[in-house]
Write an enzyme that holds these catalytic residues in place. Structure first.
Site, PDB file in Angstrom:
ATOM      1  N   TYR A 113       6.160  -9.888   7.857  1.00 35.66           N
ATOM      2  CA  TYR A 113       5.932  -8.455   8.006  1.00 35.66           C
ATOM      3  C   TYR A 113       6.276  -8.027   9.432  1.00 35.66           C
ATOM      4  CZ  TYR A 113       3.429  -7.842   3.574  1.00 35.66           C
ATOM      5  OH  TYR A 113       3.096  -7.764   2.246  1.00 35.66           O
ATOM      6  N   ASP A 142       0.823  -1.199   0.000  1.00 37.95           N
ATOM      7  CA  ASP A 142       0.000   0.000   0.000  1.00 37.95           C
ATOM      8  C   ASP A 142       0.863   1.257   0.000  1.00 37.95           C
ATOM      9  OD1 ASP A 142      -2.174  -1.658   0.182  1.00 37.95           O
ATOM     10  OD2 ASP A 142      -2.424  -1.405   2.344  1.00 37.95           O
TER      11      ASP A 142
END
EC number: 5.4.99.12
Length: 245
Positions: A111, A53
């Site tokens: 992540y 994103d």
């Protein structure tokens, strides 16, 4: 033509995510492809390991690209670093089999989400670490986050804007640790849905704040309802940390 597997790191602050947009918005993919054209004169399309994103960073990101040039791996690393902006760095390169694809051959990702847990903001973390002033009990959240581990339908932890019909994913590991004022959320899995990590972290913050019970995550998973989970934390604390093949 030869197929190259290239690793890079980037600071996503100035980019509208990885994937090239139909508009003129600045993206990581578009910037790297322009860099390849400047270096080699080729109009190559890179295949990224993941969509990221706007504002999300990467410590390790992998893309594959087919090139006609006779350039070697070292030439790609130092050549691209010479033409790319300073917020993108090529860190490795190797020749791989022709059918290798950075996205489809990926077996898992890790992540990391970082929170600066302090009442006083830091000018150095403004767009690279999310700040939350409310005290975070990392030991409590390290217990709660273990309820994510396993194979589940994570529809409750996915943005309603997703284009994915299949929402089952496997989480291999999740932990929450602290180093000084920095709280680190680390999660590994076989794949992640749109905004999934940011919603998972936001749900843990709701548990921290007493808005949800300690072991509420299994019930939220079973509900398959986005409204049952916590908030979506901002993108600038999120890093793609490792990619597994």
């Amino acid at each position: 033509m030869r197929n190259f597997m290239v690793t890079m790191s980037f600071r996503g602050t100035n980019y509208h995510g990885f994937q090239r947009q139909e508009s003129d918005l600045k993206t990581i993919q578009g910037t790297v492809e322009e860099g390849i054209h400047r270096l080699l004169g080729e109009d190559a399309q890179i295949n990224g390991c993941s969509r990221t994103d706007a504002g999300v960073h990467a410590n390790e990101y992998v893309f594959s690209v087919m090139l006609e040039s006779t350039i070697n791996e070292r030439g790609i690393i130092f050549g691209l670093n010479g033409v790319l902006p300073k917020d993108i760095s090529i860190t490795g390169c190797k020749i791989v089999r022709d059918d290798f694809h950075a996205r489809y051959d990926c077996r898992g990702k890790e992540y990391v989400y970082l929170i600066h847990n302090s009442e006083i903001r830091s000018p150095f973390y403004e767009d690279t670490i999310y700040r939350s002033w409310y005290p975070i009990d990392e030991k409590k959240l390290d217990v709660a986050c273990k309820d994510y581990i396993g194979t589940h339908d994570f529809k409750s932890f996915c943005s309603t804007d997703t284009d994915k019909n299949e929402t089952v994913r496997t989480i291999f590991d999740f932990d929450v640790t602290r180093s000084g004022d920095i709280v680190r959320f680390r999660v590994t899995g076989d794949g992640f849905l749109y905004n999934m990590v940011r919603i998972m972290v936001g749900t843990l913050l709701f548990i921290n704040d007493g808005k949800l019970e300690l072991h509420s995550i299994p019930g939220i998973i079973s509900a398959c309802d986005r409204t049952k989970a916590g908030k979506t934390v901002p993108p600038h604390g999120l890093y793609l940390n490792k990619v597994f093949y």
